[in-house]
Design a protein around this motif. Structure first.
Motif, mmCIF file in Angstrom:
data_model
loop_
_atom_site.group_PDB
_atom_site.id
_atom_site.type_symbol
_atom_site.label_atom_id
_atom_site.label_comp_id
_atom_site.label_asym_id
_atom_site.label_seq_id
_atom_site.Cartn_x
_atom_site.Cartn_y
_atom_site.Cartn_z
ATOM 1 N N PRO A 58 0.801 -1.215 0.000
ATOM 2 C CA PRO A 58 0.000 0.000 0.000
ATOM 3 C C PRO A 58 0.839 1.273 0.000
ATOM 4 O O PRO A 58 0.451 2.268 -0.599
ATOM 5 C CB PRO A 58 -0.829 -0.135 1.280
ATOM 6 C CG PRO A 58 -0.078 -1.103 2.136
ATOM 7 C CD PRO A 58 0.605 -2.037 1.188
ATOM 8 N N GLU A 59 1.981 1.231 0.683
ATOM 9 C CA GLU A 59 2.863 2.392 0.731
ATOM 10 C C GLU A 59 4.302 1.914 0.519
ATOM 11 O O GLU A 59 5.015 1.603 1.465
ATOM 12 C CB GLU A 59 2.738 3.115 2.078
ATOM 13 C CG GLU A 59 1.358 3.701 2.328
ATOM 14 C CD GLU A 59 1.264 4.393 3.667
ATOM 15 O OE1 GLU A 59 2.304 4.486 4.353
ATOM 16 O OE2 GLU A 59 0.170 4.851 4.026
ATOM 17 N N PRO A 60 4.724 1.826 -0.748
ATOM 18 C CA PRO A 60 6.082 1.336 -1.021
ATOM 19 C C PRO A 60 7.133 2.112 -0.231
ATOM 20 O O PRO A 60 7.048 3.335 -0.086
ATOM 21 C CB PRO A 60 6.226 1.565 -2.530
ATOM 22 C CG PRO A 60 4.831 1.560 -3.057
ATOM 23 C CD PRO A 60 3.997 2.181 -1.977
ATOM 24 N N VAL A 61 8.094 1.386 0.299
ATOM 25 C CA VAL A 61 9.178 1.985 1.078
ATOM 26 C C VAL A 61 10.459 1.902 0.265
ATOM 27 O O VAL A 61 10.851 0.818 -0.165
ATOM 28 C CB VAL A 61 9.364 1.255 2.421
ATOM 29 C CG1 VAL A 61 10.562 1.827 3.174
ATOM 30 C CG2 VAL A 61 8.094 1.354 3.262
ATOM 31 N N GLU A 62 11.094 3.015 0.050
ATOM 32 C CA GLU A 62 12.364 2.996 -0.677
ATOM 33 C C GLU A 62 13.492 2.575 0.249
ATOM 34 O O GLU A 62 13.500 2.939 1.434
ATOM 35 C CB GLU A 62 12.680 4.379 -1.246
ATOM 36 C CG GLU A 62 11.775 4.807 -2.379
ATOM 37 C CD GLU A 62 12.234 6.110 -3.010
ATOM 38 O OE1 GLU A 62 13.174 6.738 -2.459
ATOM 39 O OE2 GLU A 62 11.665 6.498 -4.045
ATOM 40 N N PRO A 63 14.449 1.805 -0.265
ATOM 41 C CA PRO A 63 15.637 1.527 0.536
ATOM 42 C C PRO A 63 16.455 2.808 0.686
ATOM 43 O O PRO A 63 16.267 3.764 -0.073
ATOM 44 C CB PRO A 63 16.383 0.481 -0.298
ATOM 45 C CG PRO A 63 15.971 0.777 -1.709
ATOM 46 C CD PRO A 63 14.540 1.236 -1.627
ATOM 47 N N GLY A 64 17.361 2.813 1.644
ATOM 48 C CA GLY A 64 18.233 3.973 1.784
ATOM 49 C C GLY A 64 19.356 3.952 0.780
ATOM 50 O O GLY A 64 19.903 5.011 0.416
ATOM 51 N N VAL A 65 19.706 2.736 0.305
ATOM 52 C CA VAL A 65 20.820 2.577 -0.623
ATOM 53 C C VAL A 65 20.665 1.238 -1.329
ATOM 54 O O VAL A 65 20.058 0.308 -0.799
ATOM 55 C CB VAL A 65 22.167 2.635 0.135
ATOM 56 C CG1 VAL A 65 22.287 1.470 1.123
ATOM 57 C CG2 VAL A 65 23.359 2.657 -0.810
ATOM 58 N N VAL A 66 21.196 1.147 -2.540
ATOM 59 C CA VAL A 66 21.227 -0.109 -3.284
ATOM 60 C C VAL A 66 22.679 -0.484 -3.513
ATOM 61 O O VAL A 66 23.484 0.351 -3.952
ATOM 62 C CB VAL A 66 20.500 0.010 -4.637
ATOM 63 C CG1 VAL A 66 20.601 -1.303 -5.413
ATOM 64 C CG2 VAL A 66 19.033 0.388 -4.432
#
Length: 466
Positions: free
Chosen positions: A40-48
């Motif tokens: 419902p609310e995609p969370v972005e990673p802090g880094v890839v």
């Protein structure tokens, strides 16, 4: 670069670390992101990060664990239950640069690969020796072997060849603290100690990260034929499927499409399939394939088919297009209605027909479109529930039907997921399927191997805790 992640650049170099907005957004979702129900609310990673060696994976996990930073393994992003989607930010570990076929050993019928190797590369390397890797799933052309192992994937040929798990011989795995272990054996069998190999297969990156896999191969069949059987009713089609399997017909694929699926596929591919239930068949053999086809024909004809048609290998791709393109066809069929979510319950073969009939009754009672299809030969029912995204009442009806189908599958001795995994989307069914004590045992395993909860938090377990 956020100072919190500078340690990754210091150890791996800037080329293997990214914080661009495009990259972070890409790694905040997978195919399940299309379903707001799952993410419902995609969370972005802090880094890839993009490890290129086992040593890189060791470095990332060891240092991340020391800093209490979560790590979410990521591959091709073709999962359907939010399996590689981060829920706590942190590090997204993209393993697609570890894409080397290390060796092929034709005398042993084995191949050693890194986790980022995709299906076509495995088939090409094996094919040069007259071999192939039979259990690739339908998405195998765009999925990595690491993802297939993590998700315990399977596909259309499971009825003859089994799942990916059945063809994994040995794994190199990095644990959350950076320890490297080897599980399984290159020998055809072993009874030495606990079967840790199978523990990691299907663990969805919550217990360790696979950095090398030894896979078993098979000889390419000399003969390959395929076709379809067309029926007046869905009950005739599903009864034929059960009879094919129970009679011991040596068939490599048995796929079912109901009337709605045929209509949707026709609209997308421009094909001219009859809008009636049908099963698609494929046979593999080194000799006497005609005898096996004749056996299958006799079984099918006891269920009053409209037609039983067999094509040569040159026409098989055309026949199979209707089934292989169906996942894409569902999204294009009705601009006002999109699939709520991709269902993939699996039931004992005797319950295959009743499960589909139950789905169709639910569709009729709720005035929803619920096309059913899937890997009929192993009892895997795929279904989609098409809903109007602007109609909240219709969405709720769709969710209820989805839950009813999963719960019914479990009640008759089946599973909530045959090949898509638990991820985030089916956590609430884990206790219902396995029982509280079994789930607590799973938690104990997770705690033993990943006591800090570093690896892929928020997946598999019902409340999202690890």
């Amino acid at each position: 670069m956020n100072d919190e992640y500078q340690f990754l650049v210091d150890r791996l170099g800037q080329r293997q670390v990214s914080t661009t907005e495009e990259t972070l957004t890409e790694h905040s979702g997978d195919w399940a992101t299309l379903s707001e129900w799952i993410t419902p609310e995609p969370v972005e990673p802090g880094v890839v990060v993009y490890p290129e060696t086992t040593e890189d994976v060791v470095t990332v996990l060891k240092t991340a664990t020391e800093r209490a930073i979560p790590v979410t393994p990521y591959a091709a992003g073709t999962s359907l239950e939010g399996n590689p989607v981060p829920v706590d930010g942190g590090i997204s570990m993209n393993l697609t640069r570890m894409d080397t076929v290390r060796s092929v050993r034709p005398d042993d019928f084995q191949i050693d690969v890194e986790p980022g190797v995709m299906g076509p590369a495995i088939q090409e390397a094996a094919g040069s020796h007259g071999l192939f890797f039979p259990p690739l799933p339908s998405s195998g052309d765009i999925s990595t072997i690491g993802g297939m192992i993590a998700n315990s994937a399977s596909g259309m040929q499971t009825v003859k060849y089994g799942e990916v798990a059945d063809w994994v011989r040995e794994l190199e795995v990095v644990l959350a603290d950076g320890s490297v272990i080897t599980t399984g054996s290159k020998a055809p069998k072993t009874s030495a100690g606990y079967n840790l190999r199978d523990l990691f297969v299907g663990s969805e990156g919550t217990l360790g990260v696979v950095t090398r896999a030894t896979l078993e191969l098979a000889g390419r069949p000399e003969q390959k034929r395929g076709g379809r059987a067309i029926f007046d009713t869905l009950s005739d089609a599903t009864a034929a499927v059960m009879d094919i399997v129970s009679s011991g017909v040596d068939v490599a694929k048995v796929e079912l499409m109901d009337t709605q699926s045929a209509r949707i596929s026709n609209a997308y591919t421009g094909a001219s399939l009859p809008n009636v239930p049908m099963i698609f068949l494929e046979f593999h053999a080194d000799h006497s394939i005609a005898d096996e086809i004749a056996f299958c024909r006799a079984v099918v004809e006891s269920h009053d088919p409209q037609a039983f048609e067999i094509a040569g290998e040159e026409r098989m791709a055309e026949l199979w297009e209707a089934r292989t393109e169906l996942a894409y066809a569902l999204s294009e069929y009705d601009p006002e209605r999109q699939p709520l979510h991709a269902g993939d319950v699996t039931v004992p073969i005797s319950e295959y027909g009743p499960t589909i009939e139950y789905a169709k009754r639910q569709a009729e009672e709720t005035d929803l479109l619920v096309p059913c299809f899937g890997h009929a030969g192993d009892g895997n029912v795929h279904y989609a529930i098409l809903v109007n995204g602007d109609d909240k009442a219709e969405i709720e009806r769709g969710k209820e039907v989805y839950a009813d189908l999963v719960e019914r599958a479990i009640a008759v001795g089946g599973t909530a997921t045959g090949e898509h995994g638990i991820g985030r989307g089916k956590r609430q069914y884990l206790v219902e399927e396995h029982g509280e004590h079994a789930v607590e045992t799973m938690r104990a395993v997770k705690q033993a191997l990943d006591p800090t909860g570093t690896l892929n938090p928020g997946k598999i377990f019902p409340d999202g805790s690890d």
